[in-house]
Design an enzyme around this catalytic site. Structure first.
Site, PDB file in Angstrom:
ATOM      1  CE  LYS A  51      -3.687  -2.533   2.177  1.00 33.89           C
ATOM      2  NZ  LYS A  51      -4.347  -2.918   3.516  1.00 33.89           N
ATOM      3  CD  GLN A  95      -3.362  -4.707   6.941  1.00 32.79           C
ATOM      4  OE1 GLN A  95      -3.095  -3.435   5.932  1.00 32.79           O
ATOM      5  NE2 GLN A  95      -3.990  -5.567   6.213  1.00 32.79           N
ATOM      6  CG  ASP A 118      -9.861  -0.568   4.677  1.00 37.84           C
ATOM      7  OD1 ASP A 118      -9.276  -0.869   3.829  1.00 37.84           O
ATOM      8  OD2 ASP A 118      -8.985  -0.831   5.506  1.00 37.84           O
TER       9      ASP A 118
END
Ligand code: NAP
Length: 282
Positions: A51, A95, A118
């Site tokens: 990422k 994460q 997200d």
């Protein structure tokens, strides 16, 4: 049968994104993506590195904040609040999985929904389900872009989504519904799954069981999307769909690797860019 090339599409979108980012920069806004990693889970480290690399190459401000595995929930919440307030960051990503002493639910709730790249915050889930999507989960978002790119007309089609997770199955079903497909969601308690699947014009498989979907699940000419990421006995990455058997029956199919996976990270970048762009209108 056509194989959907998610990697090629992701590469094409990465080039276009760079140009869009340059334009936004000249208007005074640099997209910013900050990723928080708690602990040293090896898979998470790989995801986070990817990422960071993609964000940097798109021209974003990008930072990974690495925290010790024993970081307290209170300290993590305080950090998220600080990032929520910092205008440099348009996307904040924690994460997962988190260590057991930290509540994922509390952490996801703490992220400002407008920076929740997200799309996991209940506000963003609600926005999606009420027909006003803002930040949406990247994996189904990437699938929708792939289907559009390959000219799949969803209007009036029957779609079956196998899997009902909050990150893939449920948002996927809503996105297909939004494009006027007639959608069914299947799961581990579904009866007679092969017969149900065989009726679907569009079959999306997000289970997490290698080679589970065989030829007898698939209607001739169906579009088959394989979200699964599994390792076989030799450590090779395989999907949920038995590709060699299903591909000859399908009209379009995604491979693993090189299908859904590359598009997920692409959509994360696109959404961070869109969030940054929205600040111009504020
Ligand atoms: P998950 O949270 O474990 O959910 C799996 C779903 O599959 C559940 O709803 C479960 O049903 C259902 N299921 C399990 N066994 C089944 C069976 N035998 N028949 C029918 N349904 C069954 O998984 P997830 O997070 O959605 O991920 C699914 C897969 O996609 C995994 O392989 C994951 O690694 C992969 N993935 C890939 C990407 C990517 O970017 N390529 C992104 C995310 C996930 P119940 O609800 O009844 O338990």
């Amino acid at each position: 049968m056509t194989i959907i090339d998610g990697k090629a599409l992701a590469d094409k979108m990465a080039i276009a994104l760079k140009a869009k980012v340059n334009q936004l920069k000249s208007a005074g806004v640099t997209p910013g993506l900050v990723v928080i990693l708690v602990g040293e889970n090896p898979a998470s480290q790989v995801y986070v590195r990817n990422k960071e690399r993609r964000a940097t190459s798109a021209g974003f401000n990008s930072e990974v904040i690495r925290l010790a595995v024993d970081t307290s929930q209170a300290d993590l919440l305080a950090l998220i609040e600080q990032l929520n307030q910092d205008a440099k960051w348009h996307g904040i990503l924690v994460q997962l999985p988190l260590p057991a002493h930290i509540s994922e639910e509390k952490i996801l709730l703490a992220i400002d929904p407008d920076k929740d790249v997200d799309g996991f915050h209940p506000t963003n889930m609600g926005r999606l389900w009420s027909g006003n999507p803002v930040m949406i989960p990247s994996t189904p978002a990437g699938i929708m872009v792939m289907l559009a790119e390959y000219g799949v007309d969803l209007v009036g089609k029957t779609a079956l989504v196998i899997g009902r997770s909050n990150i893939v199955g449920k948002p996927m079903a809503q996105m297909l519904l939004d494009q006027h497909a007639t959608v069914t969601i299947a799961h581990s308690r579904t009866k007679d799954l092969p017969a149900l699947a065989k009726q679907a014009d569009v079959l999306i498989v997000a289970i997490g069981r290698g080679n589970f979907v065989t030829a007898d699940f698939v209607k001739p000419g169906a579009v088959v999307v394989d979200v699964g990421m599994n390792r076989d006995e030799s450590g090779k990455l395989i999907g949920d769909v038995k590709f060699d058997e299903v591909a000859p029956i399908a009209s379009l199919i995604t491979p693993v690797p090189g299908g859904v996976g590359p598009m997920t990270i692409t959509m994360l970048m696109e959404q961070t860019y869109e969030a940054a762009k929205r600040t111009l209108a504020d």
